[in-house]
Design a protein around this motif. Structure first.
Motif, PDB file in Angstrom:
ATOM      1  N   PRO A  79      -2.105  -2.537  -5.120  1.00  0.00           N
ATOM      2  CA  PRO A  79      -2.994  -1.392  -4.943  1.00  0.00           C
ATOM      3  C   PRO A  79      -2.230  -0.166  -4.443  1.00  0.00           C
ATOM      4  O   PRO A  79      -1.256  -0.299  -3.697  1.00  0.00           O
ATOM      5  CB  PRO A  79      -3.986  -1.870  -3.872  1.00  0.00           C
ATOM      6  N   THR A  81      -2.873   4.269  -3.365  1.00  0.00           N
ATOM      7  CA  THR A  81      -3.651   5.522  -3.415  1.00  0.00           C
ATOM      8  C   THR A  81      -2.684   6.701  -3.244  1.00  0.00           C
ATOM      9  O   THR A  81      -2.189   7.246  -4.209  1.00  0.00           O
ATOM     10  CB  THR A  81      -4.808   5.545  -2.389  1.00  0.00           C
ATOM     11  N   GLY A  82      -2.343   7.065  -1.989  1.00  0.00           N
ATOM     12  CA  GLY A  82      -1.506   8.256  -1.783  1.00  0.00           C
ATOM     13  C   GLY A  82      -0.028   8.037  -2.061  1.00  0.00           C
ATOM     14  O   GLY A  82       0.727   8.992  -2.292  1.00  0.00           O
ATOM     15  N   GLY A  83       0.436   6.800  -1.997  1.00  0.00           N
ATOM     16  CA  GLY A  83       1.848   6.498  -2.290  1.00  0.00           C
ATOM     17  C   GLY A  83       2.815   6.891  -1.180  1.00  0.00           C
ATOM     18  O   GLY A  83       4.013   7.003  -1.421  1.00  0.00           O
ATOM     19  N   THR A  84       2.333   7.047   0.059  1.00  0.00           N
ATOM     20  CA  THR A  84       3.230   7.466   1.153  1.00  0.00           C
ATOM     21  C   THR A  84       3.726   6.280   1.996  1.00  0.00           C
ATOM     22  O   THR A  84       4.341   6.485   3.049  1.00  0.00           O
ATOM     23  CB  THR A  84       2.539   8.474   2.098  1.00  0.00           C
ATOM     24  N   ALA A  85       3.468   5.061   1.549  1.00  0.00           N
ATOM     25  CA  ALA A  85       3.841   3.860   2.317  1.00  0.00           C
ATOM     26  C   ALA A  85       5.314   3.896   2.711  1.00  0.00           C
ATOM     27  O   ALA A  85       6.160   4.393   1.968  1.00  0.00           O
ATOM     28  CB  ALA A  85       3.562   2.614   1.485  1.00  0.00           C
ATOM     29  N   GLN A 145       0.769  12.213  10.482  1.00  0.00           N
ATOM     30  CA  GLN A 145       1.628  13.284   9.960  1.00  0.00           C
ATOM     31  C   GLN A 145       1.547  13.379   8.446  1.00  0.00           C
ATOM     32  O   GLN A 145       1.848  14.408   7.863  1.00  0.00           O
ATOM     33  CB  GLN A 145       3.071  13.049  10.407  1.00  0.00           C
ATOM     34  N   SER A 146       1.125  12.293   7.798  1.00  0.00           N
ATOM     35  CA  SER A 146       0.999  12.293   6.340  1.00  0.00           C
ATOM     36  C   SER A 146      -0.389  12.771   5.882  1.00  0.00           C
ATOM     37  O   SER A 146      -0.753  12.555   4.720  1.00  0.00           O
ATOM     38  CB  SER A 146       1.261  10.877   5.820  1.00  0.00           C
ATOM     39  N   HIS A 151      -4.073   9.029   1.330  1.00  0.00           N
ATOM     40  CA  HIS A 151      -5.472   8.976   0.911  1.00  0.00           C
ATOM     41  C   HIS A 151      -6.251   7.972   1.773  1.00  0.00           C
ATOM     42  O   HIS A 151      -5.663   7.081   2.388  1.00  0.00           O
ATOM     43  CB  HIS A 151      -5.567   8.570  -0.555  1.00  0.00           C
ATOM     44  N   THR A 158      -3.697   0.364   5.820  1.00  0.00           N
ATOM     45  CA  THR A 158      -2.507   0.189   6.669  1.00  0.00           C
ATOM     46  C   THR A 158      -2.805   0.261   8.167  1.00  0.00           C
ATOM     47  O   THR A 158      -1.881   0.264   8.979  1.00  0.00           O
ATOM     48  CB  THR A 158      -1.457   1.278   6.355  1.00  0.00           C
ATOM     49  N   ILE A 161      -2.725   5.504  12.120  1.00  0.00           N
ATOM     50  CA  ILE A 161      -3.124   6.177  13.359  1.00  0.00           C
ATOM     51  C   ILE A 161      -2.633   7.617  13.313  1.00  0.00           C
ATOM     52  O   ILE A 161      -1.626   7.921  12.658  1.00  0.00           O
ATOM     53  CB  ILE A 161      -2.584   5.420  14.590  1.00  0.00           C
ATOM     54  N   GLU A 210      -3.475  -4.133   3.671  1.00  0.00           N
ATOM     55  CA  GLU A 210      -2.289  -3.656   2.931  1.00  0.00           C
ATOM     56  C   GLU A 210      -2.297  -4.060   1.454  1.00  0.00           C
ATOM     57  O   GLU A 210      -1.245  -4.293   0.851  1.00  0.00           O
ATOM     58  CB  GLU A 210      -0.992  -4.129   3.611  1.00  0.00           C
ATOM     59  N   ILE A 216      -9.684  -1.490  -1.644  1.00  0.00           N
ATOM     60  CA  ILE A 216     -10.731  -0.698  -0.985  1.00  0.00           C
ATOM     61  C   ILE A 216     -11.143   0.439  -1.917  1.00  0.00           C
ATOM     62  O   ILE A 216     -10.279   1.174  -2.418  1.00  0.00           O
ATOM     63  CB  ILE A 216     -10.199  -0.117   0.347  1.00  0.00           C
TER      64      ILE A 216
END
Ligand SMILES: Cc1cc2nc3c(=O)[nH]c(=O)nc-3n(C[C@H](O)[C@H](O)[C@H](O)COP(=O)(O)OP(=O)(O)OC[C@H]3O[C@@H](n4cnc5c(N)ncnc54)[C@H](O)[C@@H]3O)c2cc1C
Length: 480
Positions: A79, A81-85, A145-146, A151, A158, A161, A210, A216
């Motif tokens: 899965p 969404t935003g791809g910032t992992a 910060q992201s 998303h 994740t 926070i 995750e 989701i």
């Protein structure tokens, strides 16, 4: 029988339409990793199997259809969404995976100012939801910060926070209800109520999964009044982290809830505060917010606590406010940082843990000492605490190293994982948690059994119960 890559693509095209199934080679390579192996992207050297396709879903029904197809044929689904992992949660570790992309599910479904909650699809950027809330004088209170690029689906998946967590909590304190799709295409909705005691709180099976249990599709979060005119900024310099942790502890145990409570060591602080702090200074800073009386009382309470620690020297609050307003990372900042790494081969990485007040300073000192001793080519190692609780705080290690005698694709094994290992070992030795907010991903799975101890049985049972055929994000959270 295992389906071929072509057969997977063809079936996805039938389910979603050809225009929603991306098989561009470069897109597939980029979709095989996340920021954990960001150097592969920066230098264009990819080492993991490319997925068969990126499947862009536009509705819960489409997500359910893809998961039913994947379950039937035993295809790994990652899965996104935003791809910032940052921890490898997006890595496709087996050939012919499907990247299930929910970024097109980007509708805000309602901002309910009376019941103080907002509902949106999983692909809504947090910034978009925050902007919609602000139009009504409200805020989500969530500010990682992201924020501009992450998303809502990924943020919930994740257990993210944000910077104002000491007042508003983490995402787990904000999520009211949600909708998710489980392997096989089972759609589940958890309704939106202020509290429930009808058995275990099953939201927490989904929050933080995750992508290893379900996808989701929709989230409802709380809203709060937005009152920036009442914000009070406070800052001090001091020479010892130990004293800084003690001040943070006293603020928390005395019942104050500043939205921001941070302590930087000299190394990390030097990246932000060298215009007013000396090279060996730690920096302690706070923001109090909310209704005017509450913000004022919080700021006064913190002032009184710090006054008992004469080594703390007050900093002009304007300096703290100016710094704070530039903290969020948008796409431009991320691209500039990638460019800096490409140019200099000097890499910046972070790892965050949590611990109780008795242990945090020891973890900080011992991990840092070992990193500097055992890891070659370090150019800076430091850290800060940015999320505090009545019983402890987090430590966010921030470190830089030069890539010496190794290719970008070797960076993770030569430098990054050995540093993570030191931080996890020192944390586990003292009873802390090896992950405060970035998730386990694939990066920290070697330590997940030690993290959970005897409760690992619960985690493993959840995985087997909800994903019996192991199609959800292989290798994430549960070691593959
Ligand atoms: C510059 C920068 C700053 C950051 N700052 C913070 C911060 O302050 N606080 C913080 O907590 N994190 C931070 N992060 C980490 C990251 O932004 C968060 O983990 C964020 O929650 C990921 O959201 P995303 O939409 O980008 O998810 P993705 O990167 O797309 O995915 C993250 C994980 O969630 C899973 N996932 C994604 N969408 C779904 C879904 N719909 N259903 C099920 N699983 C899903 C994925 O499989 C993956 O394992 C930062 C990252 C960067 C790059």
């Amino acid at each position: 029988m295992e389906l071929s890559r072509e057969a997977i693509v063809e079936s996805l095209q039938q389910i979603l339409g050809a225009e929603n199934v991306d098989t561009d080679e470069h897109v597939l390579q980029q979709s095989s990793i996340d920021n954990f192996r960001k150097l592969e992207n920066i230098f264009g050297v990819y080492t993991l199997p490319a997925p068969a396709a990126v499947a862009r879903v536009g509705s819960t029904e489409e997500a359910a259809a893809v998961l039913a197809f994947a379950e039937k044929h035993g295809i790994n689904v990652v899965p996104r969404t935003g791809g910032t992992a940052t921890e490898g949660g997006l890595e496709t570790v087996v050939a012919n995976s499907i990247v299930l992309d929910g970024s097109g599910m980007n509708q805000i479904l309602g901002v309910d100012a009376y019941n103080m909650q907002a509902t949106c699809q999983c692909g809504v950027p947090l910034q978009a939801l925050e902007d919609a809330a602000r139009e009504q004088g409200l805020t989500t209170g969530h500010s990682p910060q992201s924020k501009p690029v992450a998303h809502m689906g990924g943020l919930v998946a994740t257990r993210s926070i944000g910077q104002f967590s000491t007042l508003y909590g983490g995402i787990e304190d904000m999520v009211v209800g949600l909708e998710a799709v489980f392997p096989g295409g089972e759609v589940t909705r958890i309704k939106n109520v202020p509290r429930r005691a009808a058995g275990p709180d099953i939201r927490h099976v989904v929050i933080g999964n995750e992508g290893a249990l379900c996808f989701i599709t929709e989230v409802t979060v709380k809203l709060f009044p937005y009152l920036p005119e009442n914000n009070v900024f406070l800052g001090w310099t001091l020479k010892s982290m130990k004293t800084g942790f003690e001040v943070l502890r006293e603020v928390m145990v005395n019942g104050y809830h500043p939205s921001v409570a941070r302590l930087y060591d000299p190394g990390d602080g030097g990246l932000h505060f060298s215009h007013f702090a000396e090279a060996d200074d730690c920096v302690l800073l706070f923001m109090a917010e909310g209704a005017a009386g509450i913000a004022k009382a919080t700021a006064e309470g913190i002032d009184a606590i710090v006054a008992n620690h004469p080594e703390c020297r007050k900093v002009d609050s304007g300096l703290i406010e100016t710094w704070f307003n530039d903290l969020v990372w948008d796409a431009t900042k991320i691209t500039a940082e990638d460019e800096r790494i490409r140019r200099t081969r000097n890499v910046n990485r972070t790892t965050e843990i949590s611990a109780d007040w008795s242990s945090v300073n020891d973890i900080y000192e011992s991990a840092l000492k070992r990193i500097l001793l055992e890891i070659p080519d370090i150019t800076m190692a430091g850290g800060h605490s940015s999320h505090s609780y009545i019983n402890g705080t987090n430590m966010y290690f921030n470190y830089f190293y030069d890539l010496v005698d190794c290719g970008p694709e070797e960076e993770v094994t030569k430098y990054y994982l050995p540093i993570i290992a030191i931080i996890c070992e020192e944390t586990l030795r003292r009873g802390g948690s090896i992950v405060h907010h970035h998730g386990i991903g694939k990066a920290r799975t070697p330590w997940v059994k030690d993290e959970y101890g005897s409760s690992y049985h619960i985690l493993e049972t959840l995985k087997h119960a909800f994903d019996p055929n192991g199609i959800m994000n292989k290798g994430t959270i549960i070691p593959g």
